[in-house]
Design a protein around this motif. Structure first.
Motif, mmCIF file in Angstrom:
data_model
loop_
_atom_site.group_PDB
_atom_site.id
_atom_site.type_symbol
_atom_site.label_atom_id
_atom_site.label_comp_id
_atom_site.label_asym_id
_atom_site.label_seq_id
_atom_site.Cartn_x
_atom_site.Cartn_y
_atom_site.Cartn_z
ATOM 1 N N ASN A 1 0.820 -1.209 0.000
ATOM 2 C CA ASN A 1 0.000 0.000 0.000
ATOM 3 C C ASN A 1 0.859 1.267 0.000
ATOM 4 N N SER A 2 1.988 1.234 0.703
ATOM 5 C CA SER A 2 2.876 2.399 0.767
ATOM 6 C C SER A 2 3.518 2.703 -0.582
ATOM 7 N N MET A 3 3.459 1.745 -1.505
ATOM 8 C CA MET A 3 4.074 1.917 -2.824
ATOM 9 C C MET A 3 3.091 2.457 -3.863
ATOM 10 N N GLY A 4 1.890 2.872 -3.415
ATOM 11 C CA GLY A 4 0.961 3.622 -4.247
ATOM 12 C C GLY A 4 0.093 2.903 -5.249
ATOM 13 N N PRO A 5 -0.268 1.634 -5.043
ATOM 14 C CA PRO A 5 -1.125 0.980 -6.048
ATOM 15 C C PRO A 5 -2.503 1.634 -6.089
ATOM 16 N N SER A 6 -3.147 1.528 -7.247
ATOM 17 C CA SER A 6 -4.509 2.046 -7.324
ATOM 18 C C SER A 6 -5.483 1.112 -6.620
ATOM 19 N N HIS A 7 -5.129 -0.188 -6.569
ATOM 20 C CA HIS A 7 -6.034 -1.161 -5.957
ATOM 21 C C HIS A 7 -5.245 -2.399 -5.543
ATOM 22 N N ILE A 8 -5.478 -2.859 -4.322
ATOM 23 C CA ILE A 8 -4.952 -4.149 -3.874
ATOM 24 C C ILE A 8 -6.160 -5.051 -3.697
ATOM 25 N N THR A 9 -6.247 -6.075 -4.516
ATOM 26 C CA THR A 9 -7.385 -6.986 -4.451
ATOM 27 C C THR A 9 -7.236 -7.903 -3.236
ATOM 28 N N PRO A 10 -8.322 -8.554 -2.823
ATOM 29 C CA PRO A 10 -8.192 -9.520 -1.719
ATOM 30 C C PRO A 10 -7.161 -10.592 -2.073
ATOM 31 N N GLY A 11 -6.302 -10.888 -1.124
ATOM 32 C CA GLY A 11 -5.270 -11.891 -1.339
ATOM 33 C C GLY A 11 -5.696 -13.242 -0.806
ATOM 34 N N TRP A 12 -4.752 -14.188 -0.821
ATOM 35 C CA TRP A 12 -5.061 -15.517 -0.331
ATOM 36 C C TRP A 12 -3.813 -16.167 0.244
ATOM 37 N N PHE A 13 -3.981 -16.860 1.369
ATOM 38 C CA PHE A 13 -2.935 -17.645 2.014
ATOM 39 C C PHE A 13 -3.234 -19.109 1.746
ATOM 40 N N THR A 14 -2.250 -19.834 1.248
ATOM 41 C CA THR A 14 -2.407 -21.257 0.960
ATOM 42 C C THR A 14 -1.450 -22.063 1.829
ATOM 43 N N LEU A 15 -1.975 -23.053 2.496
ATOM 44 C CA LEU A 15 -1.138 -23.937 3.298
ATOM 45 C C LEU A 15 -0.248 -24.783 2.394
ATOM 46 N N ASP A 16 0.994 -24.973 2.816
ATOM 47 C CA ASP A 16 1.926 -25.818 2.061
ATOM 48 C C ASP A 16 1.338 -27.197 1.778
ATOM 49 N N LYS A 17 0.636 -27.761 2.760
ATOM 50 C CA LYS A 17 0.090 -29.118 2.608
ATOM 51 C C LYS A 17 -0.981 -29.189 1.526
ATOM 52 N N ASP A 18 -1.519 -28.031 1.115
ATOM 53 C CA ASP A 18 -2.529 -27.998 0.058
ATOM 54 C C ASP A 18 -1.924 -27.911 -1.334
ATOM 55 N N ILE A 19 -0.590 -27.827 -1.405
ATOM 56 C CA ILE A 19 0.118 -27.733 -2.682
ATOM 57 C C ILE A 19 0.968 -28.982 -2.841
ATOM 58 N N THR A 20 0.664 -29.768 -3.855
ATOM 59 C CA THR A 20 1.398 -31.001 -4.099
ATOM 60 C C THR A 20 2.071 -30.922 -5.462
ATOM 61 N N ALA B 1 4.034 -33.247 -8.132
ATOM 62 C CA ALA B 1 4.355 -34.626 -8.512
ATOM 63 C C ALA B 1 5.797 -34.694 -9.033
ATOM 64 N N GLU B 2 6.309 -35.898 -9.157
ATOM 65 C CA GLU B 2 7.672 -36.092 -9.658
ATOM 66 C C GLU B 2 7.882 -35.486 -11.034
ATOM 67 N N ASP B 3 6.822 -35.452 -11.849
ATOM 68 C CA ASP B 3 6.948 -34.877 -13.191
ATOM 69 C C ASP B 3 6.790 -33.345 -13.192
ATOM 70 N N GLY B 4 6.636 -32.751 -11.984
ATOM 71 C CA GLY B 4 6.513 -31.307 -11.870
ATOM 72 C C GLY B 4 5.092 -30.784 -11.909
ATOM 73 N N THR B 5 4.124 -31.677 -12.115
ATOM 74 C CA THR B 5 2.725 -31.277 -12.159
ATOM 75 C C THR B 5 2.278 -30.791 -10.787
ATOM 76 N N LEU B 6 1.572 -29.676 -10.769
ATOM 77 C CA LEU B 6 1.099 -29.097 -9.522
ATOM 78 C C LEU B 6 -0.370 -29.426 -9.317
ATOM 79 N N THR B 7 -0.698 -29.824 -8.096
ATOM 80 C CA THR B 7 -2.084 -30.049 -7.707
ATOM 81 C C THR B 7 -2.346 -29.233 -6.450
ATOM 82 N N VAL B 8 -3.466 -28.513 -6.454
ATOM 83 C CA VAL B 8 -3.868 -27.736 -5.296
ATOM 84 C C VAL B 8 -5.125 -28.380 -4.734
ATOM 85 N N ALA B 9 -5.175 -28.543 -3.414
ATOM 86 C CA ALA B 9 -6.340 -29.136 -2.759
ATOM 87 C C ALA B 9 -7.598 -28.386 -3.177
#
Length: 185
Positions: A127-146, A148-156
């Motif tokens: 906010n101190s850096m002057g954006p016109s808008h900061i949208t709602p953010g999101w916190f994701t738990l590490d355990k919800d991000i998987t 795979a060995e091939d690099g594929t990402l899965t989110v809970a």
């Protein structure tokens, strides 16, 4: 459509935060945006730690921020705050590097005890850096991000749905269309 700078503040080469951002980059591209990824860990240490505003890598990073209409900032949470690596970059950017931009803050971490890091640590700095808008953010738990060995990402499922929603809100704020709306048609 808009140009989006997608910034990962993770110091890890195998970062879940960076992988999650690249996953969301795909969603933003599907909505018609140009997405430019920036992994802060790839910037030279001598530029960041030496606080060298004139270092070519910092000048280039500053130009990427200037070029962007929107910025996604992703960070792992350490000790209830965003990463020191991200802090080092933000400190080297001009005071109003986010002026006129829409910003989406995202964080990852190992425990829900850090969920407020976005609102109490990261959002005030952004906010101190002057954006016109900061949208709602999101916190994701590490355990919800998987990853795979091939690099594929899965989110809970619950986290995936919430991330899609905040990403789509960000896209709409940039004047884009959303994947959810497109899917509903």
């Amino acid at each position: 459509m808009a140009t989006v700078l997608s910034v990962s503040g993770s110091p890890s080469a195998t970062s879940r935060t960076a992988r999650l951002l690249r996953h969301l980059d795909g969603r933003l591209r599907a909505q018609g945006h140009e997405v430019i990824p920036l992994d802060v860990r790839t910037l030279p240490a001598e530029a960041l730690l030496g606080a060298d505003f004139r270092h070519p890598a910092i000048v280039e990073a500053t130009a990427l921020f200037d070029r962007a209409d929107g910025v996604v900032i992703g960070t792992p949470v350490y000790k209830a705050a965003y990463s020191g690596l991200l802090k080092a970059l933000l400190d080297l950017l001009p005071q109003y590097a986010l002026a006129g931009k829409t910003v989406l803050p995202l964080a990852t971490g190992g425990t829900t005890a850090h969920v407020l890091a976005i609102d109490y640590a990261l959002r005030p700095v952004l906010n101190s850096m002057g954006p016109s808008h900061i949208t709602p953010g999101w916190f994701t738990l590490d355990k919800d991000i998987t990853v795979a060995e091939d690099g594929t990402l899965t989110v809970a499922p619950g986290s995936a749905e919430a991330l899609a929603q905040v990403t789509d809100q960000f896209s709409l704020a940039l004047g884009g269309r959303t994947t959810l709306l497109a899917a509903a048609s």
